[in-house]
Each structure stands twice: as structure tokens, then as C-alpha cells.
Design an enzyme around this catalytic site. Structure first.
Site, short mmCIF file in Angstrom:
data_model
loop_
_atom_site.label_atom_id
_atom_site.label_comp_id
_atom_site.label_asym_id
_atom_site.label_seq_id
_atom_site.Cartn_x
_atom_site.Cartn_y
_atom_site.Cartn_z
N ASP A 1 29.84 35.70 36.07
CA ASP A 1 30.02 35.79 37.40
C ASP A 1 28.32 36.31 37.17
OD1 ASP A 1 29.28 38.17 35.02
OD2 ASP A 1 30.94 39.21 35.77
N ASN B 1 36.36 51.00 35.11
CA ASN B 1 37.51 50.69 36.52
C ASN B 1 39.22 49.79 35.63
OD1 ASN B 1 36.57 47.72 36.78
ND2 ASN B 1 36.27 48.84 39.49
N HIS C 1 37.52 46.60 34.98
CA HIS C 1 37.50 44.89 35.20
C HIS C 1 37.26 43.94 34.18
CE1 HIS C 1 33.25 45.97 36.47
NE2 HIS C 1 32.93 45.47 35.55
N GLU D 1 38.40 42.94 39.71
CA GLU D 1 38.53 44.68 40.56
C GLU D 1 39.48 44.75 40.41
OE1 GLU D 1 35.97 45.89 39.67
OE2 GLU D 1 33.78 45.92 41.01
P1 PGA Z 1 28.59 47.04 30.38
O1 PGA Z 1 29.51 45.97 31.46
O2 PGA Z 1 28.89 45.67 28.60
O3 PGA Z 1 27.31 47.19 30.70
O4 PGA Z 1 29.56 48.31 30.03
C1 PGA Z 1 31.16 45.79 31.16
C2 PGA Z 1 31.54 45.14 32.23
O5 PGA Z 1 31.60 46.20 33.28
O6 PGA Z 1 32.04 44.52 32.37
#
Ligand code: PGA
Length: 240
Positions: free
Chosen positions: A67, A136, A138, A143
């Protein structure tokens, strides 16, 4: 789903890095799907160490990132393009033309997404996809939603994601839109590795592993993939 629990993020980094290093040694022109965020940083450090120790080249490896933010210059310090170069690519002999990102500044985001998906297919699909998971649940920037997504698309980020990621933005405000690979596309990877550490991820991990498969818990779809390894620390595994 295979679940592995480790004491530290560093131990997870070593274990995951060795999977990637073996893949690149066995299949030097493999296609890797890569992730940003805090979770993969120890893995990227260990991959660079393995490269520095010799006996491995990334010259024929192709990468596709999950992304990218919209409306953020490509070279902004918070772009995922910058993150990947700082955390991984600058430490390897990977070729710039072989690293791929969705262009969050494309005028026609639909065409950009279609082109990205077509490129991945033309490259033969993703051999190993690395994932983090949001608080959450995702994956990528998919999302919680009413249905599972298909290919890459433009997404409006949720308040939960903005809250979690805005700590990185001090100069420019955090964008509220991003381009992301879709769920079916992530599921098309031959092998999937997901990393989660810390207590904030415990509920998402429990819902992903033990809950029903629902687009309200995007990562729950991984229950249906036949080659997924989940790497957790004890805090992230605490509700299993
Ligand atoms: P993080 O993010 O590795 O910084 O915890 C993971 C994500 O939001 O997919």
C-alpha cells in the site's frame, strides 16, 4: 494457520528473515509482497545482515508493496516508498526497477490500481506476502467493511488507523486516503506471513484466529489460506 509465539520482536525478525533468505537462495527471481509499519522492521534488519554476510543476491528479486498513502509526495519522509528504501532496499543489491509501489499520487487511481495488479500477475504472482495487522484487524489498508475486496483500490482510512499511524506525522498531516492491494489479491499469494507484537494487537489476533470469517475482521480471511504462518510475541498471543 500455523501460529508461532516468540519472546521478543528480534527473535521474530530472525525467524521470518530466514524464511525470506531461504526463498531468495532457492528461487533467486522470486516475487515478494512487502509491508511497512513497525512489525517488519526487525525482519528487514536481519535480511540486510544476511545479505552483508554474503552468498545471496537480490538482483533478480521483484518486490511489490502492499500500500501507499495518497496525496503525499513519493519522497516524503513518511511515504512508504521512503520507508522501504530506508529500512530495506538501500541495504541490499536489489535493483530500483524491480521494486514496485502503488502510486498514491496517480491522477487516475483506478487505472493505477489495474496496472499494478496486471504487473503482479505478469510477474507470476507473489511467492511470499509479508503482512502486519492493524488494531482493527486490517491487512494492507483493507479496513473493516461490508464485503471482502478484490484487487487494488483507493481506500478511505478509518479513525482507528489514523489514530495508530498519525504519531509518525509531525510536519504534514496524515493522509486520509491510500491505495492498497485488495483482499483477494493478498489471498492469491502462494505463502503468507503475518507478524504482530504487543498487547494492542491481542484482540485483533484473537478475532482473526478464533472468530468467524467476516469482512468486519479483514484478517479473518486468512483462515481460508492453506499456507499462512502467524508470528506473535506473548502479548499479541495473550487472548488465544
Ligand atoms: P504496525 O502496523 O506494524 O506498525 O503495527 C501494522 C498495520 O497497521 O498493518
Amino acid at each position: 494457520m500455523e501460529i508461532k509465539v516468540f519472546k521478543t520482536a528480534e527473535e521474530i525478525g530472525s525467524a521470518v528473515a530466514s524464511i525470506f533468505v531461504d526463498e531468495v537462495k532457492n528461487n533467486p527471481s522470486c516475487v515478494l509482497g512487502l509491508a511497512t509499519g513497525a512489525s517488519p522492521i526487525p525482519t528487514y534488519k536481519e535480511i540486510i545482515k544476511a545479505f552483508e554476510n554474503g552468498g545471496i543476491t537480490f538482483k533478480d528479486v521483484k518486490t511489490y508493496n502492499l500500500d501507499e498513502y495518497c496525496d503525499l509526495p513519493k519522497n516524503d519522509k513518511n511515504s512508504y516508498y521512503t520507508f522501504m528504501h530506508e529500512q530495506l532496499f538501500n541495504g541490499l543489491d536489489i535493483l530500483e526497477e524491480n521494486v514496485h509501489f502503488l502510486d498514491g499520487n496517480a491522477e487516475d487511481s483506478e487505472a493505477e490500481c489495474k496496472g499494478y495488479d496486471a504487473e503482479i500477475n505478469a510477474a507470476g504472482g507473489i511467492d511470499i506476502q509479508l503482512l502486519g495487522i492493524g488494531n482493527n484487524a486490517h491487512i494492507g489498508f483493507n479496513e473493516p467493511a461490508d464485503s471482502f475486496t478484490d484487487g487494488s483500490f483507493k481506500v478511505k482510512l478509518t479513525d482507528s488507523t489514523i489514530e495508530a499511524n498519525k504519531i509518525y506525522f509531525d510536519e504534514n498531516p496524515m493522509p486520509h486516503y491510500a491505495l492498497t492491494m485488495g483482499i483477494n489479491q493478498i489471498m492469491a499469494a502462494k505463502k503468507i506471513i503475518l507478524i504482530a507484537t504487543g498487547p494492542k494487537k491481542a484482540e485483533a489476533i484473537r478475532n482473526m484466529v478464533k472468530g468467524e470469517v467476516t469482512p468486519q475482521v479483514p484478517a479473518s480471511i486468512l483462515q481460508k489460506h492453506d499456507d499462512v504462518i502467524i508470528f506473535l510475541d506473548e502479548a499479541a498471543a495473550s487472548l488465544l
